[in-house]
Design an enzyme around this catalytic site. Structure first.
Site, PDB file in Angstrom:
ATOM      1  N   GLU A 245     -18.735   2.661  17.562  1.00  0.00           N
ATOM      2  CA  GLU A 245     -19.189   2.896  16.193  1.00  0.00           C
ATOM      3  C   GLU A 245     -20.698   2.762  16.089  1.00  0.00           C
ATOM      4  OE1 GLU A 245     -16.472   1.765  12.936  1.00  0.00           O
ATOM      5  OE2 GLU A 245     -18.101   0.464  12.284  1.00  0.00           O
ATOM      6  N   ARG A 271     -46.072  21.651  -2.318  1.00  0.00           N
ATOM      7  CA  ARG A 271     -46.632  20.960  -3.482  1.00  0.00           C
ATOM      8  C   ARG A 271     -48.150  20.817  -3.337  1.00  0.00           C
ATOM      9  NH1 ARG A 271     -46.262  19.290  -8.804  1.00  0.00           N
ATOM     10  NH2 ARG A 271     -46.756  17.086  -9.055  1.00  0.00           N
ATOM     11  N   GLN A 282     -54.322  12.928   3.911  1.00  0.00           N
ATOM     12  CA  GLN A 282     -54.097  12.196   5.153  1.00  0.00           C
ATOM     13  C   GLN A 282     -53.101  11.045   4.979  1.00  0.00           C
ATOM     14  OE1 GLN A 282     -57.199   9.595   7.028  1.00  0.00           O
ATOM     15  NE2 GLN A 282     -57.139  11.147   8.650  1.00  0.00           N
TER      16      GLN A 282
END
Length: 392
Positions: A245, A271, A282
């Site tokens: 798992e 955007r 940056q």
């Protein structure tokens, strides 16, 4: 080291993407709000044989080892927006199918794997109790000898898939020696007399399309043939399932992080603020770079751990501990960064915030972060002591 996927592994992932085309669901947002597991989508997974992947081809599966299963779940995590559905599948495969494939005897495999495969059964793994999570020694559910079988009594809670399951793998106490061999594992039909499962799923923060509930065992009688392995082998069976798992299930989060990164890159390119795209800011670009580094690092640890399981390698001990810690922490931090990078849009109810919610539980299940860090330190301490005795 060879990092390239084999042609067979590339074909496996391509097949997962093909199946995923039939798992796109316009009602996901509404189902997420309603905590609604989709049985029709589960049937689609089963029609493609994905609910039997670790089983042999003779048993209706593909005989996948840990690494191949991790790659398959990674692809599904990337391509299927319903992370809760993929989680339900992964829990079924790692904690229910895995013990049947690796721990059940021939007659048990013939009986149970055939039903699961042909009838599209979904499994639940019942170990957690109100007072016993990571501390298995606190387990109170008991299986007491009764004729040719056992009577199981106890209460299991927070069980993934419980309200919608068809069969249950349950762990119960069969000894009082205080050792790891005090527990045994059993497989039961959910309709067995004395099993009471909460009908409505619990409302959760994340993974809301994975149904979670409680299971009450009220003197449930099971035949000895329903015990997996010998009496007292439940601890090792559970431990093996958890190793799978922590590698394979958590690989699905590698896929969700990759999809998340793609969405963030697109948003920052599209955007604009102050006359230029956000990607040219940056500070934001660096945040995205950190997300990529977390994803790549977690992926290497996860796939290495799965490879170690396939090759029975104890390189650096239980590699699944590091894999689970790295993937779960990366998924949460990347989810938070994705919300931040999307600004106000990330605060709205939708895919960005949903993936953060889906990531938050992964630092808790399959061993909480603090518990696994303690285990990792103990493991490293033993290794360093052994190295010191060896003069290295």
């Amino acid at each position: 080291m060879q990092f390239a996927l084999s042609p067979e592994q590339r074909a496996l992932q391509a097949h997962m993407f093909t199946v995923a085309e039939h798992l796109q669901d316009e009602s996901l947002h509404a189902r997420d709000r309603a905590c609604d597991f989709s049985r029709p989508l589960w049937q689609t997974l089963c029609a493609a044989g994905l609910h039997m992947l670790p089983a042999s081809r003779d048993q209706g599966g593909q005989g996948l080892g840990a690494l191949d299963l991790a790659l398959a779940l990674e692809a599904l995590g990337e391509a299927v927006p319903d992370t809760g559905l993929v989680f339900a599948l992964a829990a079924h495969l790692c904690a229910c199918i895995h013990p049947l494939v690796h721990c059940a005897d021939g007659p048990q495999q013939t009986e149970w794997l055939q039903q699961i495969g042909q009838r599209a059964w979904l499994g639940a793994h019942a170990i957690t109790e109100p007072q016993a999570g990571s501390d298995i020694s606190a387990m109170r559910t008991r299986a007491v000898r009764d004729g040719g079988g056992y009577r199981i009594s106890g209460h299991k809670c927070y069980i993934s898939n419980a309200p919608v399951c068809d069969f249950v793998i349950v762990h119960a106490r069969t000894g009082e020696s205080g050792s790891f061999l005090d527990y045994s594992s059993f497989i039961l039909d959910r309709h067995s007399s004395g099993i009471h499962i909460s009908p409505s799923p619990k409302e959760k923060l994340g993974l809301r399309t994975t149904a979670m509930g409680d299971i009450e065992f009220d003197g449930v009688w099971v035949h000895e043939s329903q015990r997996l392995g010998k009496e007292g082998s439940g601890g090792p069976i559970f431990q093996a399932s958890m190793a799978w798992e922590r590698c394979c299930l958590f690989a699905l989060y590698l896929g969700t992080m990759k999809r998340q990164l793609r969405a963030c890159w697109a948003h920052l390119e599209r955007r604009e603020q102050f006359g230029r795209p956000l990607i040219e800011q940056q500070a934001l670009a660096h945040r995205l770079g950190e997300m990529q580094l977390r994803y790549e690092s977690a992926r290497l640890l996860c796939l290495r751990a799965a490879w170690s399981l396939d090759h029975q390698s104890d390189w650096h001990g239980d590699a699944s501990l590091s894999a689970k810690l790295a993937v779960s922490e990366a998924a949460v931090r990347n989810g938070m960064d994705a919300v931040h990078l999307h600004g106000a849009l990330g605060m709205l109810s939708g895919e960005v915030e949903r993936e953060l919610r889906n990531a938050l539980p992964c630092t808790v299940f399959s061993g909480g972060t603090e518990v696994l860090r303690n285990q990792l330190v103990q493991q490293l301490r033993s290794e360093y002591r052994r190295d010191a005795r060896g003069g290295r």
